[in-house]
Write a protein that holds these residues in place. Structure first.
Motif, PDB file in Angstrom:
ATOM      1  N   ARG A  91       0.840  -1.207   0.000  1.00 25.83           N
ATOM      2  CA  ARG A  91       0.000   0.000   0.000  1.00 25.83           C
ATOM      3  C   ARG A  91       0.873   1.253   0.000  1.00 25.83           C
ATOM      4  NH1 ARG A  91      -3.070  -3.180   3.519  1.00 25.83           N
ATOM      5  NH2 ARG A  91      -2.137  -2.231   5.345  1.00 25.83           N
ATOM      6  N   ARG A  92       1.939   1.226   0.826  1.00 21.99           N
ATOM      7  CA  ARG A  92       2.828   2.380   0.886  1.00 21.99           C
ATOM      8  C   ARG A  92       3.501   2.621  -0.464  1.00 21.99           C
ATOM      9  NH1 ARG A  92       7.917   1.466   3.660  1.00 21.99           N
ATOM     10  NH2 ARG A  92       8.827   1.806   1.654  1.00 21.99           N
ATOM     11  N   LEU A  93       3.979   1.540  -1.080  1.00 21.06           N
ATOM     12  CA  LEU A  93       4.632   1.668  -2.387  1.00 21.06           C
ATOM     13  C   LEU A  93       3.647   2.149  -3.444  1.00 21.06           C
ATOM     14  CD1 LEU A  93       6.917  -1.499  -2.427  1.00 21.06           C
ATOM     15  CD2 LEU A  93       7.623   0.887  -2.130  1.00 21.06           C
ATOM     16  N   GLN A  94       2.415   1.682  -3.382  1.00 25.41           N
ATOM     17  CA  GLN A  94       1.394   2.131  -4.326  1.00 25.41           C
ATOM     18  C   GLN A  94       1.120   3.624  -4.143  1.00 25.41           C
ATOM     19  OE1 GLN A  94      -1.793  -0.615  -3.452  1.00 25.41           O
ATOM     20  NE2 GLN A  94      -1.238  -1.971  -5.140  1.00 25.41           N
ATOM     21  N   MET A  95       1.031   4.045  -2.876  1.00 26.88           N
ATOM     22  CA  MET A  95       0.788   5.471  -2.610  1.00 26.88           C
ATOM     23  C   MET A  95       1.979   6.308  -3.089  1.00 26.88           C
ATOM     24  SD  MET A  95      -2.207   5.812  -1.446  1.00 26.88           S
ATOM     25  CE  MET A  95      -2.173   7.468  -0.812  1.00 26.88           C
ATOM     26  N   GLU A  96       3.199   5.819  -2.824  1.00 28.48           N
ATOM     27  CA  GLU A  96       4.382   6.552  -3.272  1.00 28.48           C
ATOM     28  C   GLU A  96       4.406   6.622  -4.799  1.00 28.48           C
ATOM     29  OE1 GLU A  96       7.747   4.582  -1.530  1.00 28.48           O
ATOM     30  OE2 GLU A  96       7.347   5.399   0.475  1.00 28.48           O
ATOM     31  N   GLU A  97       4.075   5.502  -5.451  1.00 34.83           N
ATOM     32  CA  GLU A  97       4.056   5.485  -6.916  1.00 34.83           C
ATOM     33  C   GLU A  97       2.976   6.422  -7.440  1.00 34.83           C
ATOM     34  OE1 GLU A  97       5.153   4.357 -10.821  1.00 34.83           O
ATOM     35  OE2 GLU A  97       6.193   4.289  -8.906  1.00 34.83           O
ATOM     36  N   LYS A  98       1.824   6.432  -6.788  1.00 33.67           N
ATOM     37  CA  LYS A  98       0.737   7.328  -7.199  1.00 33.67           C
ATOM     38  C   LYS A  98       1.184   8.781  -7.038  1.00 33.67           C
ATOM     39  CE  LYS A  98      -3.990   8.613  -6.121  1.00 33.67           C
ATOM     40  NZ  LYS A  98      -5.038   8.565  -5.136  1.00 33.67           N
ATOM     41  N   ASP A  99       1.798   9.094  -5.880  1.00 31.03           N
ATOM     42  CA  ASP A  99       2.288  10.456  -5.656  1.00 31.03           C
ATOM     43  C   ASP A  99       3.330  10.834  -6.696  1.00 31.03           C
ATOM     44  OD1 ASP A  99       0.645  10.675  -3.464  1.00 31.03           O
ATOM     45  OD2 ASP A  99       2.241  10.341  -1.978  1.00 31.03           O
ATOM     46  N   ARG A 100       4.257   9.899  -6.991  1.00 27.73           N
ATOM     47  CA  ARG A 100       5.301  10.175  -7.978  1.00 27.73           C
ATOM     48  C   ARG A 100       4.678  10.424  -9.352  1.00 27.73           C
ATOM     49  NH1 ARG A 100       7.831   7.973 -11.958  1.00 27.73           N
ATOM     50  NH2 ARG A 100       6.801   5.966 -11.795  1.00 27.73           N
ATOM     51  N   LYS A 103       3.021  13.834  -9.400  1.00 27.87           N
ATOM     52  CA  LYS A 103       4.025  14.904  -9.505  1.00 27.87           C
ATOM     53  C   LYS A 103       4.609  14.935 -10.905  1.00 27.87           C
ATOM     54  CE  LYS A 103       5.284  14.960  -4.627  1.00 27.87           C
ATOM     55  NZ  LYS A 103       6.279  14.613  -3.626  1.00 27.87           N
TER      56      LYS A 103
END
Length: 164
Positions: A91-100, A103
């Motif tokens: 979930r954290r990696l998905q959120m980071e990927e979504k944020d990236r 951006k």
């Protein structure tokens, strides 16, 4: 009287003999019963020993199973925690990927807007150049393009212009 006493003595002996025979028969029956009971006692003793050994085996196996159960429960708990950790990481990696990605998309949008602005400037400069060319074509010195600056800014071929 002696005869009577002799008969009575004989009768007593016969009765005593019968009683002794009965006692002997009873003793023989009792001895057989004792032997039977001793055999039964030995059989029951052997069964008791076997049952105790079986009980000990069952207790030992039960203890082993209990230990296995504890080990399996601990392993299952550990695996469940690992799965939970992996899901949280996913979930954290998905959120980071979504944020990236967001951006990056925003950066592309900014770059796109900048490029569209430059294109508009270039289009305006081209229109201005064409307009100037048309105006110069009516003048005799229309072959001189040295004064036309399609990037806007100060005139001439080295005059400033839009920065790339």
């Amino acid at each position: 009287q002696a005869e009577t006493e002799a008969r009575e003595a004989t009768e007593r002996e016969r009765t005593a003999g019968e009683q002794a025979k009965q006692v002997q028969d009873a003793m023989g029956g009792m001895e057989a019963r004792v032997k039977t009971l001793q055999a039964e006692k030995a059989r029951l003793g052997a069964e008791l020993v076997a049952a105790k050994e079986e009980l000990e085996e069952v207790k030992r196996r039960e203890e082993e199973l209990s230990q296995q159960s504890v080990t399996l429960k601990a392993s299952a708990t550990k695996k469940a925690q690992e799965v939970a950790d992996l899901k949280a990481l996913q979930r954290r990696l998905q959120m980071e990927e979504k944020d990236r990605m967001e951006k990056e998309h925003e950066a592309w949008e900014v770059e796109r807007e900048e490029l569209l602005g430059r294109i508009k400037q270039l289009q305006s400069a081209v229109k201005e150049a064409e307009k100037t060319k048309q105006q110069q074509s009516t003048r005799p010195d229309s072959a001189e393009w040295g004064d036309v600056n399609i990037f806007g800014g100060g005139g001439g071929s080295n005059g400033g212009g839009a920065a790339w």
